[in-house]
Design a protein around this motif. Structure first.
Motif, PDB file in Angstrom:
ATOM      1  N   LEU A 104      44.862  37.755  21.915  1.00 45.36           N
ATOM      2  CA  LEU A 104      45.722  36.597  22.095  1.00 45.36           C
ATOM      3  C   LEU A 104      44.958  35.428  22.697  1.00 45.36           C
ATOM      4  O   LEU A 104      44.061  35.615  23.514  1.00 45.36           O
ATOM      5  N   SER A 105      45.349  34.244  22.295  1.00 50.38           N
ATOM      6  CA  SER A 105      44.812  33.049  22.931  1.00 50.38           C
ATOM      7  C   SER A 105      45.485  32.865  24.276  1.00 50.38           C
ATOM      8  O   SER A 105      46.513  33.480  24.572  1.00 50.38           O
ATOM      9  N   TRP A 106      44.928  31.997  25.108  1.00 49.33           N
ATOM     10  CA  TRP A 106      45.547  31.705  26.399  1.00 49.33           C
ATOM     11  C   TRP A 106      46.956  31.150  26.190  1.00 49.33           C
ATOM     12  O   TRP A 106      47.881  31.484  26.916  1.00 49.33           O
ATOM     13  N   ARG A 107      47.131  30.299  25.165  1.00 49.25           N
ATOM     14  CA  ARG A 107      48.435  29.739  24.869  1.00 49.25           C
ATOM     15  C   ARG A 107      49.434  30.845  24.554  1.00 49.25           C
ATOM     16  O   ARG A 107      50.576  30.827  25.035  1.00 49.25           O
ATOM     17  N   SER A 108      49.025  31.830  23.757  1.00 56.49           N
ATOM     18  CA  SER A 108      49.924  32.919  23.392  1.00 56.49           C
ATOM     19  C   SER A 108      50.306  33.753  24.603  1.00 56.49           C
ATOM     20  O   SER A 108      51.445  34.193  24.751  1.00 56.49           O
ATOM     21  N   GLN A 109      49.337  33.998  25.479  1.00 56.44           N
ATOM     22  CA  GLN A 109      49.626  34.743  26.699  1.00 56.44           C
ATOM     23  C   GLN A 109      50.606  33.972  27.574  1.00 56.44           C
ATOM     24  O   GLN A 109      51.523  34.542  28.178  1.00 56.44           O
ATOM     25  N   LEU A 110      50.429  32.656  27.632  1.00 59.00           N
ATOM     26  CA  LEU A 110      51.312  31.825  28.439  1.00 59.00           C
ATOM     27  C   LEU A 110      52.722  31.827  27.850  1.00 59.00           C
ATOM     28  O   LEU A 110      53.715  31.887  28.575  1.00 59.00           O
ATOM     29  N   GLU A 111      52.830  31.784  26.515  1.00 60.89           N
ATOM     30  CA  GLU A 111      54.131  31.812  25.871  1.00 60.89           C
ATOM     31  C   GLU A 111      54.840  33.137  26.135  1.00 60.89           C
ATOM     32  O   GLU A 111      56.042  33.171  26.412  1.00 60.89           O
ATOM     33  N   ALA A 112      54.081  34.239  26.063  1.00 59.05           N
ATOM     34  CA  ALA A 112      54.682  35.556  26.260  1.00 59.05           C
ATOM     35  C   ALA A 112      55.132  35.764  27.699  1.00 59.05           C
ATOM     36  O   ALA A 112      56.121  36.445  27.960  1.00 59.05           O
ATOM     37  N   GLY A 113      54.409  35.172  28.641  1.00 59.94           N
ATOM     38  CA  GLY A 113      54.693  35.455  30.031  1.00 59.94           C
ATOM     39  C   GLY A 113      55.363  34.362  30.816  1.00 59.94           C
ATOM     40  O   GLY A 113      55.739  34.582  31.967  1.00 59.94           O
ATOM     41  N   PHE A 114      55.577  33.155  30.231  1.00 57.94           N
ATOM     42  CA  PHE A 114      56.067  32.076  31.069  1.00 57.94           C
ATOM     43  C   PHE A 114      56.941  31.038  30.361  1.00 57.94           C
ATOM     44  O   PHE A 114      58.018  30.684  30.853  1.00 57.94           O
ATOM     45  N   LEU A 115      56.526  30.540  29.198  1.00 59.83           N
ATOM     46  CA  LEU A 115      57.157  29.356  28.628  1.00 59.83           C
ATOM     47  C   LEU A 115      58.624  29.542  28.282  1.00 59.83           C
ATOM     48  O   LEU A 115      59.413  28.598  28.367  1.00 59.83           O
ATOM     49  N   ARG A 116      59.039  30.746  27.891  1.00 55.64           N
ATOM     50  CA  ARG A 116      60.452  30.917  27.553  1.00 55.64           C
ATOM     51  C   ARG A 116      61.332  30.800  28.794  1.00 55.64           C
ATOM     52  O   ARG A 116      62.465  30.332  28.730  1.00 55.64           O
ATOM     53  N   PHE A 117      60.793  31.213  29.965  1.00 57.90           N
ATOM     54  CA  PHE A 117      61.547  31.073  31.202  1.00 57.90           C
ATOM     55  C   PHE A 117      61.638  29.600  31.591  1.00 57.90           C
ATOM     56  O   PHE A 117      62.676  29.130  32.059  1.00 57.90           O
ATOM     57  N   LYS A 118      60.545  28.890  31.379  1.00 57.07           N
ATOM     58  CA  LYS A 118      60.519  27.464  31.679  1.00 57.07           C
ATOM     59  C   LYS A 118      61.525  26.717  30.800  1.00 57.07           C
ATOM     60  O   LYS A 118      62.282  25.857  31.289  1.00 57.07           O
ATOM     61  N   ALA A 119      61.576  27.053  29.509  1.00 66.16           N
ATOM     62  CA  ALA A 119      62.476  26.367  28.585  1.00 66.16           C
ATOM     63  C   ALA A 119      63.930  26.606  28.961  1.00 66.16           C
ATOM     64  O   ALA A 119      64.754  25.675  28.943  1.00 66.16           O
ATOM     65  N   ALA A 120      64.292  27.839  29.288  1.00 69.52           N
ATOM     66  CA  ALA A 120      65.666  28.146  29.669  1.00 69.52           C
ATOM     67  C   ALA A 120      66.067  27.384  30.917  1.00 69.52           C
ATOM     68  O   ALA A 120      67.180  26.842  31.011  1.00 69.52           O
ATOM     69  N   THR A 121      65.172  27.314  31.880  1.00 68.93           N
ATOM     70  CA  THR A 121      65.464  26.611  33.128  1.00 68.93           C
ATOM     71  C   THR A 121      65.640  25.122  32.886  1.00 68.93           C
ATOM     72  O   THR A 121      66.591  24.498  33.388  1.00 68.93           O
ATOM     73  N   GLU A 122      64.744  24.534  32.124  1.00 66.27           N
ATOM     74  CA  GLU A 122      64.804  23.090  31.874  1.00 66.27           C
ATOM     75  C   GLU A 122      66.055  22.693  31.102  1.00 66.27           C
ATOM     76  O   GLU A 122      66.556  21.566  31.246  1.00 66.27           O
ATOM     77  N   THR A 123      66.578  23.598  30.293  1.00 65.00           N
ATOM     78  CA  THR A 123      67.805  23.305  29.556  1.00 65.00           C
ATOM     79  C   THR A 123      68.994  23.168  30.507  1.00 65.00           C
ATOM     80  O   THR A 123      69.913  22.367  30.269  1.00 65.00           O
ATOM     81  N   LEU A 124      68.975  23.914  31.607  1.00 65.52           N
ATOM     82  CA  LEU A 124      70.095  23.921  32.542  1.00 65.52           C
ATOM     83  C   LEU A 124      70.003  22.858  33.629  1.00 65.52           C
ATOM     84  O   LEU A 124      71.033  22.422  34.155  1.00 65.52           O
ATOM     85  N   LEU A 125      68.818  22.450  33.998  1.00 62.45           N
ATOM     86  CA  LEU A 125      68.648  21.573  35.155  1.00 62.45           C
ATOM     87  C   LEU A 125      69.407  20.243  35.072  1.00 62.45           C
ATOM     88  O   LEU A 125      69.998  19.814  36.078  1.00 62.45           O
ATOM     89  N   PRO A 126      69.431  19.542  33.933  1.00 60.98           N
ATOM     90  CA  PRO A 126      70.157  18.267  33.904  1.00 60.98           C
ATOM     91  C   PRO A 126      71.630  18.406  34.288  1.00 60.98           C
ATOM     92  O   PRO A 126      72.158  17.593  35.056  1.00 60.98           O
ATOM     93  N   GLY A 127      72.306  19.425  33.771  1.00 55.07           N
ATOM     94  CA  GLY A 127      73.707  19.636  34.110  1.00 55.07           C
ATOM     95  C   GLY A 127      73.892  19.986  35.568  1.00 55.07           C
ATOM     96  O   GLY A 127      74.839  19.517  36.218  1.00 55.07           O
ATOM     97  N   MET A 128      73.017  20.815  36.102  1.00 56.33           N
ATOM     98  CA  MET A 128      73.096  21.168  37.514  1.00 56.33           C
ATOM     99  C   MET A 128      72.934  19.935  38.395  1.00 56.33           C
ATOM    100  O   MET A 128      73.648  19.764  39.390  1.00 56.33           O
ATOM    101  N   ARG A 129      72.019  19.073  38.015  1.00 60.44           N
ATOM    102  CA  ARG A 129      71.781  17.866  38.813  1.00 60.44           C
ATOM    103  C   ARG A 129      72.986  16.921  38.756  1.00 60.44           C
ATOM    104  O   ARG A 129      73.345  16.301  39.762  1.00 60.44           O
TER     105      ARG A 129
END
Length: 256
Positions: A104-129
């Motif tokens: 895996l590339s570094w990008r793929s490792q980052l996607e598998a271990g982090f980016l999906r959590f970041k995306a879910a969080t960012e989708t919710l933050l505007p409404g919470m704010r």
């Protein structure tokens, strides 16, 4: 203890068993409506039915393709539409990539271990704010894979997620939105009668006096997702077997 979340709506990623299931139950017991998502829809619905037992809260189960970032974002939007809003997000940041990490590339490792959590969080933050209230807690568990694959991705997640949470938390704390990371010690998983508990590769030995119970971790998670934790943000919280909290980057005292 009244955690001040009665009537709030929570989304629990990976809520079909173990800690996720216990957190869903703990939030429902405090009067929060709960959306449970898991890879197996029937399992998510089963936990939702448990949470809604007695008719005190609303609960529903949803299927989730945890591999797909777009799927995770779509799920968040669907649950927000069904429940009117999502005030609380809890998830367990553990998932190994399908491929050998050496390919895996570094990008793929980052996607598998982090980016999906970041995306879910960012989708919710505007409404919470906008509503000036929100709680986000991602848990990074001890790696328990039988190969080095999940441990490899775990190292990426355990570095990237807390650093990102710290930076974002500072931006939204003024809107009464908190983001934190929970890192518990090894957890005792109940074993079905007649089965012998096998040691899990990738984990260190967990002796009886230091291993945590699922209930203990869920209780701490529920507190961190409550109104009582409004002064606690941007931190990595290490929960040890002695049931004490070791707080990094101490900025504020926890408000009573």
């Amino acid at each position: 203890m009244d955690l001040g979340i009665k009537g709030r709506s929570a989304l629990v990623f990976g809520g079909s068993r173990g800690i996720g299931r216990a957190v869903a139950g703990a939030l429902a017991a405090e009067g929060a409506n709960v959306a449970v998502c898991a890879r197996k829809e029937w399992a998510a619905r089963r936990v939702a039915a448990e949470a809604a037992e007695g008719g005190r809260v609303r609960a529903a189960g949803y299927p989730l393709d945890a591999w797909d970032e777009a799927s995770a974002t779509a799920l968040v939007e669907r649950v927000a539409a069904d429940f009117g809003a999502i005030d609380i997000l809890f998830g367990i940041a553990r998932r190994a990539p399908r491929e050998d990490p050496r390919s895996l590339s570094w990008r793929s490792q980052l996607e598998a271990g982090f980016l999906r959590f970041k995306a879910a969080t960012e989708t919710l933050l505007p409404g919470m704010r906008r509503r000036r209230w929100g709680r986000v807690l991602w848990m990074v568990p001890w790696p328990i894979a039988r190969t080095g694959t999940e441990r490899h991705v775990h190292s990426v997640t355990s570095a990237a997620l807390p650093a990102w949470i710290q930076s974002v938390a500072a931006e939204v704390a003024g809107d009464n939105v908190t983001l934190n990371v929970l890192v518990p010690a090894p957890v005792r998983i109940p074993v079905a009668a007649g089965r012998r508990e096998e040691p899990r590769a990738g984990s260190r030995p967990a002796y009886a006096d230091e291993a945590l119970s699922v209930t203990e971790v869920a209780a701490v998670a529920a507190f961190l997702l409550s109104d009582r934790a409004r002064g606690l943000w941007g931190r990595t919280i290490e929960l040890g077997g002695s049931n004490t909290l070791s707080l990094r980057q101490r900025r504020h005292d926890i408000e009573p």
